[in-house]
Write an enzyme that holds these catalytic residues in place. Structure first.
Site, PDB file in Angstrom:
ATOM      1  N   ARG B  50       0.860  -1.184   0.000  1.00  0.00           N
ATOM      2  CA  ARG B  50       0.000   0.000   0.000  1.00  0.00           C
ATOM      3  C   ARG B  50       0.892   1.228   0.000  1.00  0.00           C
ATOM      4  O   ARG B  50       1.167   1.808   1.045  1.00  0.00           O
ATOM      5  CB  ARG B  50      -0.931  -0.038   1.212  1.00  0.00           C
ATOM      6  CG  ARG B  50      -2.028  -1.086   1.051  1.00  0.00           C
ATOM      7  CD  ARG B  50      -2.737  -1.334   2.352  1.00  0.00           C
ATOM      8  NE  ARG B  50      -1.838  -1.917   3.344  1.00  0.00           N
ATOM      9  CZ  ARG B  50      -2.149  -2.129   4.624  1.00  0.00           C
ATOM     10  NH1 ARG B  50      -3.336  -1.793   5.075  1.00  0.00           N
ATOM     11  NH2 ARG B  50      -1.282  -2.661   5.447  1.00  0.00           N
ATOM     12  N   ASP B  52       2.499   4.927  -0.470  1.00  0.00           N
ATOM     13  CA  ASP B  52       2.051   6.278  -0.099  1.00  0.00           C
ATOM     14  C   ASP B  52       1.924   7.209  -1.293  1.00  0.00           C
ATOM     15  O   ASP B  52       2.397   6.898  -2.379  1.00  0.00           O
ATOM     16  CB  ASP B  52       3.111   6.904   0.825  1.00  0.00           C
ATOM     17  CG  ASP B  52       2.916   6.483   2.257  1.00  0.00           C
ATOM     18  OD1 ASP B  52       1.765   6.213   2.644  1.00  0.00           O
ATOM     19  OD2 ASP B  52       3.929   6.415   2.979  1.00  0.00           O
ATOM     20  N   TYR B 111      11.929  -3.093  -2.753  1.00  0.00           N
ATOM     21  CA  TYR B 111      11.841  -1.674  -3.086  1.00  0.00           C
ATOM     22  C   TYR B 111      13.194  -1.193  -3.589  1.00  0.00           C
ATOM     23  O   TYR B 111      14.236  -1.754  -3.218  1.00  0.00           O
ATOM     24  CB  TYR B 111      11.487  -0.848  -1.844  1.00  0.00           C
ATOM     25  CG  TYR B 111      10.038  -0.876  -1.430  1.00  0.00           C
ATOM     26  CD1 TYR B 111       9.146   0.066  -1.922  1.00  0.00           C
ATOM     27  CD2 TYR B 111       9.559  -1.820  -0.525  1.00  0.00           C
ATOM     28  CE1 TYR B 111       7.808   0.069  -1.526  1.00  0.00           C
ATOM     29  CE2 TYR B 111       8.228  -1.829  -0.122  1.00  0.00           C
ATOM     30  CZ  TYR B 111       7.357  -0.879  -0.627  1.00  0.00           C
ATOM     31  OH  TYR B 111       6.045  -0.876  -0.241  1.00  0.00           O
ATOM     32  N   ARG B 198      11.767   4.648   3.527  1.00  0.00           N
ATOM     33  CA  ARG B 198      12.119   6.070   3.469  1.00  0.00           C
ATOM     34  C   ARG B 198      12.877   6.516   4.709  1.00  0.00           C
ATOM     35  O   ARG B 198      13.804   7.332   4.625  1.00  0.00           O
ATOM     36  CB  ARG B 198      10.857   6.915   3.289  1.00  0.00           C
ATOM     37  CG  ARG B 198      10.238   6.773   1.899  1.00  0.00           C
ATOM     38  CD  ARG B 198       8.843   7.371   1.827  1.00  0.00           C
ATOM     39  NE  ARG B 198       8.825   8.737   2.296  1.00  0.00           N
ATOM     40  CZ  ARG B 198       7.707   9.430   2.529  1.00  0.00           C
ATOM     41  NH1 ARG B 198       6.516   8.851   2.336  1.00  0.00           N
ATOM     42  NH2 ARG B 198       7.765  10.667   2.949  1.00  0.00           N
TER      43      ARG B 198
END
Lengths: 246, 246
Positions: B50, B52, B111, B198
């Site tokens: 999910r 951002d 990622y 992040r």
């Protein structure tokens, strides 16, 4: 007066081209306006290549003459601050002799053309590549490309608006290779005719699709006739990557 | 009813995130609206991650259940046609068993985070990378990153809005390498906490800038306290690249 050589990167999508145009924004106007904001001087920018609307650059060279006493690094930083939000960035800036000319001193120009060879529409690279949905044979494209290397009359691969005096050009390199879903075409020459890279890439794509063979490409070159051009590739995929100087 | 697994690519810039939101556009809404236009069915899309607002995907996996009798290839083509002009593309579509779940069957997520380490502002990659103007030591970042690999309490690297029941996660891989002006961070785990990648990238950047050392990173991890987080990297550089299934 100091002559500054600039290395420019720009996304050509929002511009009418590199050169100043009366009918819309240009890279030249963006840079000249930024110089004016910094120095109060109206300068004329000269560039190694006069790229068309929608064509990009990763390493365009250009020069400007500035009266104000300013260090190259400070000028670069100030230009980058003033150029926002235009998608133009100054990657390097150096003082050069006054007889150095970004266009006339340039002895080699390198372009890259980016095809994305897949069915799905583009997301990140929209406006920055040519999407070709049918499978391309990159090896066949590379073999056929060698036909165009060398000294030729490139009339077939030249825009009707080309202002060059002669259609004779020596193409030093035309390489095609695949990188995953990308098919990249690298072209190098002392100089190119207007639309030459896009016209060559368009015809190579026809070869890659199996619609043209090498003989058809040779015939097109030898015809010296714009009417026989198979396809002019869109500006989206074209990048000016490097200018060479002695 | 057929369950279709989709592989999605999307530019997250214009979206409030992957999941449907009441206050703005989402990737989920784009896909669900496209399905409705094709089939007349109101489906619910489930995705492996999910992501951002502003976060991108090159290989997000998702699934939808469709009653209409339609071949996977035709559904993919129809979705891509209907998704325009949203920057979302369906790269692959296949029929899967009804117990295959894009989120719950997923056993690995990868990622990539893209930093562009240069002074000049971004042109092509605007919104698609994090520009860091000061020089980064990518090797120091890679060495420090190894501190975070393994099973840890990642409370420090977790958003206050994270809904996961436990802050314990096993990080399988966190590699940093430089590619010219790019510094790329690859992260792999079974699953991640909200903002974990992040937050890790933000602190690694502090290490790369020489403002943090490895001990400071260890202390931050061991503090299990969001307040000691050095920096949360912006969403622009984050890409969901791969979801793994048994």
């Amino acid at each position: 007066m100091t002559r500054f050589a600039l290395t420019l990167e720009f996304d050509g999508a929002p511009f009418m081209g590199l050169q100043r145009q009366s009918h819309g924004p240009s890279v030249q106007q963006s840079v000249e306006d930024a110089v004016f904001a910094i120095t109060g001087e109206r300068v004329a920018m000269h560039a190694a290549g006069r790229t068309d609307a929608g064509v990009h650059a990763r390493g365009m060279r250009a020069h400007i003459d500035v009266m104000k006493d300013i260090a190259p690094f400070r000028l670069m930083e100030a230009l980058n601050a003033r150029l926002r939000p235009a998608p133009v960035a100054v990657l390097a800036c150096e003082a050069v002799p006054e007889d150095w000319h970004a266009r006339f001193s340039c002895i080699g120009r390198a372009y890259e053309y980016c095809i994305i060879n897949r069915r799905a529409p583009l997301t990140f690279e929209r406006g920055q590549a040519w999407q070709v949905p049918q499978p391309l044979d990159a090896e066949a494209m590379h073999r056929a490309a060698q036909v165009l290397v060398g000294l030729h009359d490139f009339t077939t691969f030249r825009s009707a608006h080309c202002q060059a005096q002669s259609p004779l050009k020596t193409l030093d390199r035309l390489d095609v290779h695949r990188q995953g879903e990308r098919v990249l075409v690298a072209a190098e020459a002392r100089s190119f005719l207007h639309h030459q890279v896009r016209s060559m890439v368009g015809c190579l794509a026809l070869v890659g699709l199996g619609r043209w063979n090498e003989d058809r490409l040779i015939a097109a070159l030898e015809a010296r006739d714009r009417q026989v051009l198979g396809l002019n590739a869109p500006p989206d995929g074209l990048y000016f990557v490097h200018a060479r100087y002695a």
